[in-house]
Write an enzyme that holds these catalytic residues in place. Structure first.
Site, mmCIF file in Angstrom:
data_model
loop_
_atom_site.group_PDB
_atom_site.id
_atom_site.type_symbol
_atom_site.label_atom_id
_atom_site.label_comp_id
_atom_site.label_asym_id
_atom_site.label_seq_id
_atom_site.Cartn_x
_atom_site.Cartn_y
_atom_site.Cartn_z
ATOM 1 N N ARG A 1 74.180 35.670 35.746
ATOM 2 C CA ARG A 1 74.246 34.633 34.723
ATOM 3 C C ARG A 1 73.251 34.915 33.595
ATOM 4 O O ARG A 1 73.627 35.216 32.463
ATOM 5 C CB ARG A 1 73.960 33.258 35.345
ATOM 6 C CG ARG A 1 74.343 32.073 34.437
ATOM 7 C CD ARG A 1 73.354 31.725 33.345
ATOM 8 N NE ARG A 1 72.037 31.367 33.856
ATOM 9 C CZ ARG A 1 70.996 31.091 33.073
ATOM 10 N NH1 ARG A 1 71.112 31.167 31.748
ATOM 11 N NH2 ARG A 1 69.814 30.791 33.599
ATOM 12 N N ASP A 2 71.973 34.872 33.890
ATOM 13 C CA ASP A 2 70.940 35.005 32.868
ATOM 14 C C ASP A 2 70.948 36.392 32.239
ATOM 15 O O ASP A 2 70.643 36.553 31.059
ATOM 16 C CB ASP A 2 69.568 34.724 33.499
ATOM 17 C CG ASP A 2 68.536 34.277 32.484
ATOM 18 O OD1 ASP A 2 68.801 34.366 31.282
ATOM 19 O OD2 ASP A 2 67.449 33.848 32.893
ATOM 20 N N CYS B 1 66.128 34.974 26.676
ATOM 21 C CA CYS B 1 66.646 33.740 26.077
ATOM 22 C C CYS B 1 66.966 33.959 24.603
ATOM 23 O O CYS B 1 66.085 34.359 23.829
ATOM 24 C CB CYS B 1 65.618 32.612 26.225
ATOM 25 S SG CYS B 1 66.129 31.065 25.442
ATOM 26 N N HIS C 1 60.077 31.062 37.376
ATOM 27 C CA HIS C 1 60.992 31.911 36.610
ATOM 28 C C HIS C 1 60.192 32.569 35.488
ATOM 29 O O HIS C 1 59.771 31.903 34.540
ATOM 30 C CB HIS C 1 62.110 31.034 36.041
ATOM 31 C CG HIS C 1 63.100 31.741 35.185
ATOM 32 N ND1 HIS C 1 64.387 31.998 35.618
ATOM 33 C CD2 HIS C 1 63.029 32.227 33.917
ATOM 34 C CE1 HIS C 1 65.058 32.610 34.647
ATOM 35 N NE2 HIS C 1 64.250 32.763 33.600
ATOM 36 N N HIS D 1 59.585 35.726 32.570
ATOM 37 C CA HIS D 1 60.076 36.811 31.727
ATOM 38 C C HIS D 1 58.951 37.822 31.547
ATOM 39 O O HIS D 1 57.771 37.472 31.619
ATOM 40 C CB HIS D 1 60.547 36.272 30.375
ATOM 41 C CG HIS D 1 61.866 35.578 30.440
ATOM 42 N ND1 HIS D 1 62.977 36.024 29.774
ATOM 43 C CD2 HIS D 1 62.264 34.477 31.127
ATOM 44 C CE1 HIS D 1 64.006 35.225 30.021
ATOM 45 N NE2 HIS D 1 63.595 34.277 30.847
ATOM 46 N N ASN E 1 64.101 39.146 32.151
ATOM 47 C CA ASN E 1 63.390 38.489 33.243
ATOM 48 C C ASN E 1 62.581 39.504 34.031
ATOM 49 O O ASN E 1 62.783 40.708 33.931
ATOM 50 C CB ASN E 1 64.400 37.829 34.199
ATOM 51 C CG ASN E 1 65.220 36.762 33.520
ATOM 52 O OD1 ASN E 1 65.917 37.016 32.548
ATOM 53 N ND2 ASN E 1 65.147 35.555 34.017
#
Length: 305
Positions: A12-13, A237, A204, A206, A246
């Site tokens: 997803r990300d 993002c 989470h 990055h 990430n």
């Protein structure tokens, strides 16, 4: 020692910002391969508008096409009630709701302030009540906003309290911009765990400024046992200027396993999946261990002069 729970977010990300659309069958093969490595959860897709994120326009097909394993939770991001309904119809295990800790990032990313996001979350929680689906809320920019700068810890604590009050099951604290540092991470994690000891917290990170692993280590030392990570270090993002991928899943697992911390992940199997990732996305990936090999790799001295 408590086993860590690693949540893989690359499907997803990672894939949502790729320039080229990854075919549905390839997404399914990727998720199936990841689910065989011992990961605790996989964020498979996002049930958002295909116009907003065309790379994930095949959300239903992906979730219905993957092989489900009892030990691996399937998580999806949902932005609104419609997305929630679509996800529930596919039988997912967990919904991930996203809001910002700062007004500016919330308006840029979601066109909503944190207060408006909380109202939307409350409506979604009414729909999911009694469904048995775990509802997680991700707090973006919890360690800093690219537009406002510092986000006070007191503000993050206030939002955590409001999320718990409306009934979310878990909370992810996100370093969306890669602005966090280990000392800050330790303070925030300790405060969150003391304030809400019964709430599962996920971190989470990055790797925008090269501190992703250091921040993860600091979070673990504070008592965190749940981490998001992205295969190969994919992701970033689109509404956080300068943000890169990430923290890399295989690098994170390698670090903890070298320390003797149980991740439950078969690192060799994970590295094999990561090695095939550049061919899937059409470019190199920033992960380090897949290139250098594990720290216990040994070389022949045959060609040493």
């Amino acid at each position: 020692m408590t086993r860590l729970q690693i949540n893989e977010v690359a499907p997803r990300d990672g894939l949502q910002i790729e320039a080229a659309f990854v075919p549905t069958a390839d997404k399914i093969r990727l998720i199936d391969a990841l689910s065989a490595t011992g990961l605790a959860r996989i964020e498979a897709t996002s049930f958002t508008s295909p116009k907003a994120i065309p790379q994930l326009k095949d959300a239903e097909e992906v979730v219905r096409g993957i092989q489900r394993r009892k030990a691996v939770g399937i998580t999806v991001l949902v932005p609104n009630l419609r997305g929630c309904e679509r996800a529930l119809a596919c039988g997912v295990d967990e919904l991930n709701l996203v809001m910002s800790s700062s007004d500016s990032h919330g308006l840029a990313n979601l066109r909503m302030t944190p207060s408006q996001s909380l109202e939307r979350f409350a409506a979604i929680l009414e729909v999911t009540a009694g469904s048995g689906v775990f509802v997680n809320a991700s707090l973006s920019t919890a360690f800093g906003c690219p537009f406002e700068g510092d986000v006070p810890q007191a503000r993050v604590m206030e939002l955590i309290g409001e999320l718990v009050d409306i009934g979310v099951d878990g909370i992810t604290l996100c370093d969306t911009t890669g602005m966090a540092n280990p000392a800050q991470v330790g303070r925030l994690c300790e405060a969150a765990l003391i304030g809400w000891p019964g709430t599962p917290f996920t971190l989470h990170f990055h790797n925008t400024r090269g501190m992703g692993l250091a921040n993860a280590l600091s979070a673990w030392q504070a008592g965190i046992t749940r981490f998001d990570a992205s295969l190969g270090g994919l992701g970033g993002c689109p509404y956080a200027p300068g943000a890169t991928g990430n923290v890399c899943t295989e690098d994170l697992v390698h670090m903890f396993e070298q320390m003797g911390v149980n991740t439950g992940v078969d690192l060799d199997a994970l590295l094999a999946v990561s090695a095939a990732l550049p061919a899937l996305v059409g470019h190199d990936t920033p992960g380090q261990v897949v290139k250098a090999g594990k720290a216990d790799r040994r070389y022949s001295m045959q060609n040493v002069t």
